[in-house]
Design a protein around this motif. Structure first.
Motif, PDB file in Angstrom:
ATOM      1  N   TRP A 135       5.332  25.708  -8.732  1.00  9.65           N
ATOM      2  CA  TRP A 135       5.712  26.666  -9.792  1.00  9.65           C
ATOM      3  C   TRP A 135       6.831  26.053 -10.639  1.00  9.65           C
ATOM      4  O   TRP A 135       7.744  25.414 -10.086  1.00  9.65           O
ATOM      5  CB  TRP A 135       6.171  27.970  -9.134  1.00  9.65           C
ATOM      6  CG  TRP A 135       6.597  29.033 -10.091  1.00  9.65           C
ATOM      7  CD1 TRP A 135       6.017  29.359 -11.280  1.00  9.65           C
ATOM      8  CD2 TRP A 135       7.698  29.934  -9.920  1.00  9.65           C
ATOM      9  NE1 TRP A 135       6.698  30.407 -11.855  1.00  9.65           N
ATOM     10  CE2 TRP A 135       7.725  30.784 -11.049  1.00  9.65           C
ATOM     11  CE3 TRP A 135       8.664  30.114  -8.928  1.00  9.65           C
ATOM     12  CZ2 TRP A 135       8.676  31.785 -11.222  1.00  9.65           C
ATOM     13  CZ3 TRP A 135       9.604  31.115  -9.081  1.00  9.65           C
ATOM     14  CH2 TRP A 135       9.613  31.949 -10.216  1.00  9.65           C
ATOM     15  N   ASP A 141       0.332  23.666  -3.276  1.00  6.82           N
ATOM     16  CA  ASP A 141       0.214  25.072  -3.677  1.00  6.82           C
ATOM     17  C   ASP A 141       0.306  25.178  -5.192  1.00  6.82           C
ATOM     18  O   ASP A 141       1.300  24.783  -5.794  1.00  6.82           O
ATOM     19  CB  ASP A 141       1.358  25.895  -3.055  1.00  6.82           C
ATOM     20  CG  ASP A 141       1.224  27.372  -3.406  1.00  6.82           C
ATOM     21  OD1 ASP A 141       0.385  28.048  -2.774  1.00  6.82           O
ATOM     22  OD2 ASP A 141       1.922  27.843  -4.329  1.00  6.82           O
ATOM     23  N   SER A 184      -1.326  37.459  -1.309  1.00  3.75           N
ATOM     24  CA  SER A 184       0.062  37.065  -1.529  1.00  3.75           C
ATOM     25  C   SER A 184       0.820  38.296  -1.994  1.00  3.75           C
ATOM     26  O   SER A 184       0.308  39.070  -2.810  1.00  3.75           O
ATOM     27  CB  SER A 184       0.119  35.954  -2.587  1.00  3.75           C
ATOM     28  OG  SER A 184       1.447  35.599  -2.847  1.00  3.75           O
ATOM     29  N   ASN A 185       2.013  38.452  -1.477  1.00  5.07           N
ATOM     30  CA  ASN A 185       2.893  39.568  -1.854  1.00  5.07           C
ATOM     31  C   ASN A 185       2.355  40.933  -1.427  1.00  5.07           C
ATOM     32  O   ASN A 185       2.679  41.947  -2.040  1.00  5.07           O
ATOM     33  CB  ASN A 185       3.139  39.558  -3.377  1.00  5.07           C
ATOM     34  CG  ASN A 185       3.859  38.312  -3.835  1.00  5.07           C
ATOM     35  OD1 ASN A 185       4.961  38.023  -3.373  1.00  5.07           O
ATOM     36  ND2 ASN A 185       3.252  37.543  -4.738  1.00  5.07           N
ATOM     37  N   GLN A 218       0.881  35.039   1.599  1.00  7.23           N
ATOM     38  CA  GLN A 218       1.968  34.189   1.088  1.00  7.23           C
ATOM     39  C   GLN A 218       3.057  35.108   0.540  1.00  7.23           C
ATOM     40  O   GLN A 218       2.817  35.884  -0.393  1.00  7.23           O
ATOM     41  CB  GLN A 218       1.438  33.251  -0.017  1.00  7.23           C
ATOM     42  CG  GLN A 218       2.481  32.244  -0.445  1.00  7.23           C
ATOM     43  CD  GLN A 218       2.036  31.319  -1.577  1.00  7.23           C
ATOM     44  OE1 GLN A 218       2.586  31.353  -2.669  1.00  7.23           O
ATOM     45  NE2 GLN A 218       1.040  30.479  -1.321  1.00  7.23           N
ATOM     46  N   SER A 260       9.321  30.246  -1.839  1.00  2.28           N
ATOM     47  CA  SER A 260      10.774  30.181  -2.112  1.00  2.28           C
ATOM     48  C   SER A 260      11.556  29.964  -0.810  1.00  2.28           C
ATOM     49  O   SER A 260      12.567  30.633  -0.563  1.00  2.28           O
ATOM     50  CB  SER A 260      11.257  31.439  -2.834  1.00  2.28           C
ATOM     51  OG  SER A 260      10.498  31.675  -4.003  1.00  2.28           O
ATOM     52  N   LEU A 287      13.548  27.773   0.049  1.00  2.56           N
ATOM     53  CA  LEU A 287      14.930  27.304  -0.163  1.00  2.56           C
ATOM     54  C   LEU A 287      15.677  28.292  -1.054  1.00  2.56           C
ATOM     55  O   LEU A 287      16.723  27.967  -1.626  1.00  2.56           O
ATOM     56  CB  LEU A 287      14.923  25.904  -0.796  1.00  2.56           C
ATOM     57  CG  LEU A 287      14.128  24.839  -0.029  1.00  2.56           C
ATOM     58  CD1 LEU A 287      14.049  23.535  -0.810  1.00  2.56           C
ATOM     59  CD2 LEU A 287      14.764  24.604   1.352  1.00  2.56           C
ATOM     60  N   SER A 294      14.434  29.569  -3.837  1.00  4.78           N
ATOM     61  CA  SER A 294      14.051  29.352  -5.237  1.00  4.78           C
ATOM     62  C   SER A 294      15.264  28.913  -6.056  1.00  4.78           C
ATOM     63  O   SER A 294      15.705  29.603  -6.972  1.00  4.78           O
ATOM     64  CB  SER A 294      13.426  30.630  -5.829  1.00  4.78           C
ATOM     65  OG  SER A 294      12.610  30.317  -6.924  1.00  4.78           O
ATOM     66  N   ARG A 295      15.778  27.721  -5.725  1.00  8.47           N
ATOM     67  CA  ARG A 295      17.054  27.280  -6.313  1.00  8.47           C
ATOM     68  C   ARG A 295      17.025  27.187  -7.838  1.00  8.47           C
ATOM     69  O   ARG A 295      18.073  27.205  -8.464  1.00  8.47           O
ATOM     70  CB  ARG A 295      17.488  25.940  -5.684  1.00  8.47           C
ATOM     71  CG  ARG A 295      17.643  26.058  -4.173  1.00  8.47           C
ATOM     72  CD  ARG A 295      18.281  24.837  -3.547  1.00  8.47           C
ATOM     73  NE  ARG A 295      19.676  24.727  -3.899  1.00  8.47           N
ATOM     74  CZ  ARG A 295      20.205  23.675  -4.504  1.00  8.47           C
ATOM     75  NH1 ARG A 295      19.437  22.654  -4.838  1.00  8.47           N
ATOM     76  NH2 ARG A 295      21.473  23.640  -4.777  1.00  8.47           N
ATOM     77  N   LYS A 342       9.193  23.670  -3.248  1.00  9.92           N
ATOM     78  CA  LYS A 342       8.871  22.969  -4.505  1.00  9.92           C
ATOM     79  C   LYS A 342       9.929  21.905  -4.780  1.00  9.92           C
ATOM     80  O   LYS A 342      11.135  22.171  -4.673  1.00  9.92           O
ATOM     81  CB  LYS A 342       8.818  23.977  -5.663  1.00  9.92           C
ATOM     82  CG  LYS A 342       8.671  23.354  -7.049  1.00  9.92           C
ATOM     83  CD  LYS A 342       9.989  23.208  -7.772  1.00  9.92           C
ATOM     84  CE  LYS A 342       9.872  22.437  -9.065  1.00  9.92           C
ATOM     85  NZ  LYS A 342      11.198  22.153  -9.675  1.00  9.92           N
ATOM     86  N   SER A 343       9.483  20.718  -5.135  1.00 12.02           N
ATOM     87  CA  SER A 343      10.406  19.751  -5.705  1.00 12.02           C
ATOM     88  C   SER A 343       9.623  18.807  -6.589  1.00 12.02           C
ATOM     89  O   SER A 343       8.491  18.434  -6.268  1.00 12.02           O
ATOM     90  CB  SER A 343      11.143  18.962  -4.623  1.00 12.02           C
ATOM     91  OG  SER A 343      12.043  18.076  -5.270  1.00 12.02           O
ATOM     92  N   ARG A 375      13.879  14.288  -2.901  1.00 15.26           N
ATOM     93  CA  ARG A 375      13.973  15.616  -2.262  1.00 15.26           C
ATOM     94  C   ARG A 375      12.632  16.037  -1.650  1.00 15.26           C
ATOM     95  O   ARG A 375      12.598  16.651  -0.592  1.00 15.26           O
ATOM     96  CB  ARG A 375      14.476  16.649  -3.278  1.00 15.26           C
ATOM     97  CG  ARG A 375      15.974  16.551  -3.514  1.00 15.26           C
ATOM     98  CD  ARG A 375      16.514  17.769  -4.243  1.00 15.26           C
ATOM     99  NE  ARG A 375      16.142  17.812  -5.635  1.00 15.26           N
ATOM    100  CZ  ARG A 375      16.788  17.184  -6.618  1.00 15.26           C
ATOM    101  NH1 ARG A 375      17.842  16.451  -6.351  1.00 15.26           N
ATOM    102  NH2 ARG A 375      16.375  17.282  -7.863  1.00 15.26           N
ATOM    103  N   ASN A 422      12.028  17.042   2.251  1.00 12.33           N
ATOM    104  CA  ASN A 422      11.469  18.323   2.702  1.00 12.33           C
ATOM    105  C   ASN A 422      10.316  18.159   3.694  1.00 12.33           C
ATOM    106  O   ASN A 422      10.030  19.066   4.475  1.00 12.33           O
ATOM    107  CB  ASN A 422      11.012  19.149   1.495  1.00 12.33           C
ATOM    108  CG  ASN A 422      12.171  19.536   0.590  1.00 12.33           C
ATOM    109  OD1 ASN A 422      13.333  19.474   1.000  1.00 12.33           O
ATOM    110  ND2 ASN A 422      11.878  19.926  -0.643  1.00 12.33           N
TER     111      ASN A 422
END
Ligand SMILES: NC(=O)c1ccc[n+]([C@@H]2O[C@H](COP(=O)([O-])OP(=O)(O)OC[C@H]3O[C@@H](n4cnc5c(N)ncnc54)[C@H](OP(=O)(O)O)[C@@H]3O)[C@@H](O)[C@H]2O)c1
Length: 329
Positions: free
Chosen positions: A23, A46, A164-165, A186, A213, A215, A217-218, A271-272, A277, A281
């Motif tokens: 994302w 993803d 999801s959600n 998810q 998210s 981490l 969602s930094r 995500k990265s 990074r 992860n």
């Protein structure tokens, strides 16, 4: 992939415990990230139609597959049916476009992205009212959409289907008519939003949980600010308890946050787009948290939802919109 690096889903397919989130990453940035991720050993990616990056991801996957550097069956590709198109009649056209963009014959997992739906204009853009609020699509019917998702399993376009959600009530309702159980739910899951009741319920129902998210969602504060929404958010990698545990293992705080998700039986999709990074992860399979460390992290829960879908302002009135928290009451 060794056996401690994947989870077996309720249909027997194996899902890698760490996947690459994508994302807010598109174009060349996501292409480079996918290249670096595959090089580092990621096999689970993803994405979502909503992220607008499937064709960039598809280009890299095709290159790797054509070069014989990876076999299709080694990959686990996840995409999602967007909130703008989750009516039963949307399912086939959406997956057909995603498969074309991803340059694949099938995806490994196809999720209903959100339990609520938003109306669109004939050109596909989101419909807004005179006040600029998004117009919810109240015709949402998960059971009817699920029937079309199940057909995709039967015709081979997807290996597994999931959600999801979704909360407990929404899952329970779906299970009453589903012929195929969702393989995963998810959801946002990290030390500050643990959602233990929901996760326990999913596990009782044989539904694996993927933590998005993980981490915290930094990047989301910057993303929200680009839409004029300012909200102070904590930085999970600065939590003293997390830093202390990281130091004890010679690992980074991000690695501890991810290992905690794996050690408690879930899957994580950090995500990265930064090669160092994203390697960091994935490099979490050479240590394990002690029971005391897991307990210390469990005690950090603050019920703090970071990804609160306020960007879908107007959809809060949709009966399937369940993102209420201290920020989004
Ligand atoms: N189903 C849904 O509704 C939903 C909602 C949200 C997210 N998701 C999925 O979940 C994925 C992950 O969630 P997310 O993107 O919200 O957030 P996240 O993975 O918790 O955090 C990503 C942020 O952390 C940074 N980061 C990554 N690794 C790091 C490390 N080792 N140390 C320090 N910072 C690090 C990234 O920056 P750099 O890129 O610069 O490293 C980025 O700003 C998404 O990309 C998406 O695929 C799904």
């Amino acid at each position: 992939m060794t056996s401690n690096q994947y989870l077996t889903l309720n249909n027997g397919y194996k899902m890698p415990l760490i996947g690459l989130g994508t994302w807010q990453a598109s174009g060349e940035e996501v292409e480079n990230a996918i290249d670096a991720a595959l090089e580092a050993g990621y096999r689970h990616i993803d994405t979502a139609a909503r992220y607008g990056n499937e064709s960039a991801i598809g280009k890299v996957l095709r290159r790797w597959l054509d070069a014989g550097k990876v076999k299709r069956e080694e990959l686990f590709i996840v995409t999602k049916l967007p909130p703008t198109a989750n009516a039963p009649s949307d399912v086939l056209p959406v997956i057909t476009k995603s498969l074309a963009d991803l340059q694949l014959d099938y995806v490994d997992l196809f999720l209903i992205h959100t339990p609520f739906s938003v109306s669109t204009n004939p050109d596909g853009s989101i419909k807004k009212d005179a006040q600029g609020l998004m117009v919810p699509d109240l015709s949402t019917n998960h059971g009817a959409t699920w029937v079309e998702m199940e057909k995709l399993v039967a015709n081979g376009k997807v290996k597994s289907i999931g959600i999801s959600n979704f909360d407990e009530e929404q899952i329970g309702r779906l299970l009453k008519t589903a012929k195929i159980r969702p393989a995963t739910n998810q959801i946002e899951h990290h030390v500050y939003l643990q959602q233990r009741d929901l996760i326990n319920y999913c596990k009782e129902q044989g539904i694996a949980v993927t933590a998005y998210s993980p981490l915290g969602s930094r990047g989301i504060a910057k993303f929200n600010a680009s839409f004029g929404m300012v909200r102070e958010l904590p930085d999970l990698i600065e939590i003293p308890e997390v830093k202390e545990i990281a130091a004890a293992h010679g690992k980074s705080p991000a690695q501890v946050l991810l290992r905690w998700i794996i050690d408690t039986g879930n899957i994580a999709i950090p995500k990265s787009t930064n090669a160092a990074r994203l390697r960091e992860n994935l490099n979490i399979f050479d240590f394990k948290l002690t029971e005391a460390e897991v307990a210390k992290l469990l005690a950090l829960d603050q019920n703090l939802r970071v990804c609160d879908f306020t960007l879908f302002h107007g959809c809060e009135v949709h009966p399937e919109f369940r993102f209420k928290n201290i920020y989004n009451k």
